[in-house]
Write an enzyme that holds these catalytic residues in place. Structure first.
Site, PDB file in Angstrom:
ATOM      1  N   LYS A 280       0.841  -1.188   0.000  1.00 53.66           N
ATOM      2  CA  LYS A 280       0.000   0.000   0.000  1.00 53.66           C
ATOM      3  C   LYS A 280       0.881   1.244   0.000  1.00 53.66           C
ATOM      4  O   LYS A 280       1.879   1.319   0.714  1.00 53.66           O
ATOM      5  CB  LYS A 280      -0.899   0.013   1.243  1.00 53.66           C
ATOM      6  N   GLU A 366     -19.546  -8.928   8.890  1.00 52.06           N
ATOM      7  CA  GLU A 366     -20.632  -8.279   9.620  1.00 52.06           C
ATOM      8  C   GLU A 366     -21.622  -9.279  10.210  1.00 52.06           C
ATOM      9  O   GLU A 366     -22.116  -9.086  11.326  1.00 52.06           O
ATOM     10  CB  GLU A 366     -21.368  -7.304   8.695  1.00 52.06           C
ATOM     11  N   ARG A 394     -25.764  -5.857   5.745  1.00 50.72           N
ATOM     12  CA  ARG A 394     -25.219  -7.167   5.425  1.00 50.72           C
ATOM     13  C   ARG A 394     -25.472  -8.181   6.536  1.00 50.72           C
ATOM     14  O   ARG A 394     -25.206  -9.367   6.367  1.00 50.72           O
ATOM     15  CB  ARG A 394     -23.716  -7.052   5.156  1.00 50.72           C
TER      16      ARG A 394
END
Length: 625
Positions: A280, A366, A394
């Protein structure tokens, strides 16, 4: 190196016309363009800097858009957008009327599938692969998924399904940006990746199986030797047990490794899995050093980096929640904090530092987060699930079946409720009021400012059942926040202003804007505080003493808080006109948060205009009296 390569690329066809030795130079230009663009508009940076070479390699090797690329989440798709004809449109990224920060099918034929929520890419790519196979179309389907997204069960559900579907062209690329490949083994990784992905290796395996199938003990020995040899350098076993041919890990910034490996994998049939390692923030030292800070920055000067403002800013609702969580955690040792991979976004960094054994980041899961909280609540503990409104969608079944049905004591802190601005429709928290208020046992609280957020968090935490507190992205009106843990009466509203003829019933942070209208038109103003339980007594009293009611919420009008008010009035057989103001029955695109709310008529001017248009006669009668 040739200069100005990026300006020559208006489509992947132009990219594929380049000489392979020019691609490294193109990568440098593309990375700089991403950095310059995001610094001017804001957006996701670290993830996009990390996928430059991978994006180039994919479009260079595969025949897009005929071949399909699905970017999981899609926050790393800026290089993809730039190379697929949207370079000039990057100046309007995530702004009203501009291009989205995520892939969108309506935006480009190269955006094969709309994404923004995690871990959907493999399912979508598999569906496309099956459709192509059944239609007799020869194309490749590539799902690019991050290591974080691989923590979600949905990714493994899709892989489990893919492994038993024959003759599909599916390539899953794991973009692993949480580790690094050490230089001494880089060449070996490249060699093994190319070897294991090549036609010779695949053919040799098939020939070997054909020869040895008549000698089962020897075949089993050969199979185990192969797995052991690959297992010494790759974590292949898990993915191969799911039916995938595993290749990697390889350096995701090395085009000389990526391109031949992708070419080899593209020629193979059946489910393939390529493990690439990227970094990243690659190429921008500040983002490499702190990829979290540069994950989703606003505008900044790349030569200086992100600077902290010298002026103290108003605390955000997220910060108010984070402080409350620490304070309540200090007060009550039963409290546990749970987040599905949103520690920073949900304001839980300090809580984790103070209470590491009571903090749980369950990954992008979730569904598990909610049922996990239910299990904790069963044993007398007090779980607080910090989750964005859009992501609670979700886990709706778990909220109903595993928490509400059993009336378990779980508190939900719903961040990013309402309009979120630049992230747009995929992240907007428009529906939580509507889908929560219909669930039995559920409390739905809508604080109007920062201090109300703390009061209602205290109240919902003390409520012995499932309860939610919703609050928007960003800062509020600047109301001072008390440090105590006092509660308010459950399901009771507060009259903020006495007026005549018309009452404004406000659910949430549109209260300051509504207050301006109430002062201008001499209206009654009520901070409703709770959608459920609704202050029915107050609603009916207002319906009897006023000529009309106006409900105001930053949530879906359809099935929302205003609907709850009209239901209460109808159930009491009263006749009182109700104007419901909120979010319309449509997906709301990205743009500036305040401007979007104004465009939806939820600022003071819009509310006043709606009241005048609907109840102008009543206001005229009041003025003439």
């Amino acid at each position: 190196m040739k200069h100005g390569l990026l300006e020559q690329i208006n489509s992947p066809e132009d990219l594929r016309d380049l000489d392979r030795e020019d691609l490294a130079g193109l990568a440098d230009e593309l990375r700089q363009f991403v950095l310059d663009s995001v610094s001017r508009t804001g957006g996701h940076l670290s993830s996009n800097l990390g996928t430059v070479e991978l994006t180039i390699a994919l479009h260079y090797v595969f025949n897009t858009p005929h071949d399909r690329i699905i970017w999981d989440v899609g926050h790393q798709s800026y290089p993809h957008k730039i190379l697929t004809g949207r370079r000039e449109q990057m100046s309007g990224l995530r702004q009203a009327g501009g291009i989205s920060g995520f892939p969108r099918r309506s935006e480009s034929e190269y955006d094969a599938f709309g994404t923004a929520h995690s871990s959907t890419s493999i399912s979508a790519a598999l569906g496309m692969a099956v459709a192509s196979r059944n239609a007799g179309v020869d194309r490749q389907h590539i799902a690019v998924i991050g290591d974080g997204a691989m923590t979600a069960g949905m990714a493994f559900e899709a892989m489990n399904n893919a492994g038993v579907i024959p003759d599909v062209n599916l390539l899953v690329i794991l973009n692993d940006n949480d580790m690094s490949i050490s230089p001494p083994v880089g060449a070996m990784n490249r060699y093994l990746a190319r070897l294991l992905s090549g036609q010779f290796y695949a053919a040799a395996k098939n020939v070997g199986r054909a020869v040895l199938q008549h000698l089962p003990p020897v075949l089993e020995l050969a199979r185990r030797f192969e797995e052991h040899a690959k297992g010494m350098v790759t974590p292949a076993t898990l993915f191969e047990e799911l039916g995938f041919n595993y290749v990697g890990p390889i350096d995701g910034h090395d085009l000389e490794s990526l391109i031949p490996t992708l070419q080899n994998l593209g020629a193979l049939k059946g489910p393939q899995f390529l493990h690439v390692v990227t970094r990243k923030g690659q190429g921008y030292k500040l983002a490499e050093a702190d990829p979290v800070l540069y994950h989703g920055p606003g505008k900044f000067d790349p030569s200086v980096g992100i600077q902290k403002s010298a002026q103290p800013s108003r605390p955000t609702f997220t910060q108010v929640f984070g402080q409350w969580l620490c304070d309540m955690g200090e007060h009550d040792s039963r409290l546990t904090g749970i987040t599905p991979a949103m520690r920073e976004g949900s304001g839980m960094v300090e809580f984790e530092r103070k209470f590491p054994t009571r903090y749980f980041d369950v990954g992008i899961a979730e569904q598990h987060a909610v049922t996990f909280a239910g299990g904790i609540a069963c044993e007398g503990q007090k779980p607080v699930v910090a989750i964005y409104s859009t992501f609670l969608q979700r886990a709706y079944d778990q909220l109903i079946h595993d928490v509400a049905l059993q009336n378990l004591d779980v508190t939900f802190a719903l961040d990013r409720a309402g309009i979120v601005g630049a992230d747009g429709a995929t992240h907007a928290g428009n529906y939580d009021i509507a889908f929560l208020r219909c669930v039995p046992n559920m409390v739905v609280a809508t604080p109007s400012d920062e201090n109300e957020a703390r009061l209602l968090l205290n109240t919902c935490y003390e409520y012995p059942g499932p309860a939610s507190v919703r609050y928007p992205r960003g800062a509020g009106a600047g109301t001072a926040v008390t440090a105590d843990l006092e509660t308010v009466p459950l399901g009771k509203s507060v009259v903020r202003r006495e007026g005549r003829d018309i009452a404004l019933l406000v659910f949430g942070t549109r209260l300051p804007e509504a207050a301006k209208v109430a002062d201008t038109l001499n209206l009654t103003l009520v901070d409703m505080r709770f959608v459920k339980p609704l202050d029915t007594e107050q609603v009916l009293s207002l319906a009897r003493t006023h000529r009309a009611l106006v409900t105001i919420e930053e949530g879906s009008v359809m099935g929302g808080a205003g609907s709850a008010v009209t239901e209460a009035i109808n159930a009491a057989a009263l006749v009182c006109p109700v104007l419901q103001l909120g979010l319309p029955d449509q997906f709301i695109d990205h743009g500036d948060q305040a401007r979007l709310l104004a465009g939806l008529g939820l600022d003071a001017a819009g509310i006043e205009s709606s009241v005048r248009n609907r109840f102008g006669g009543l206001l005229h009668e009041r003025s003439a009296a």
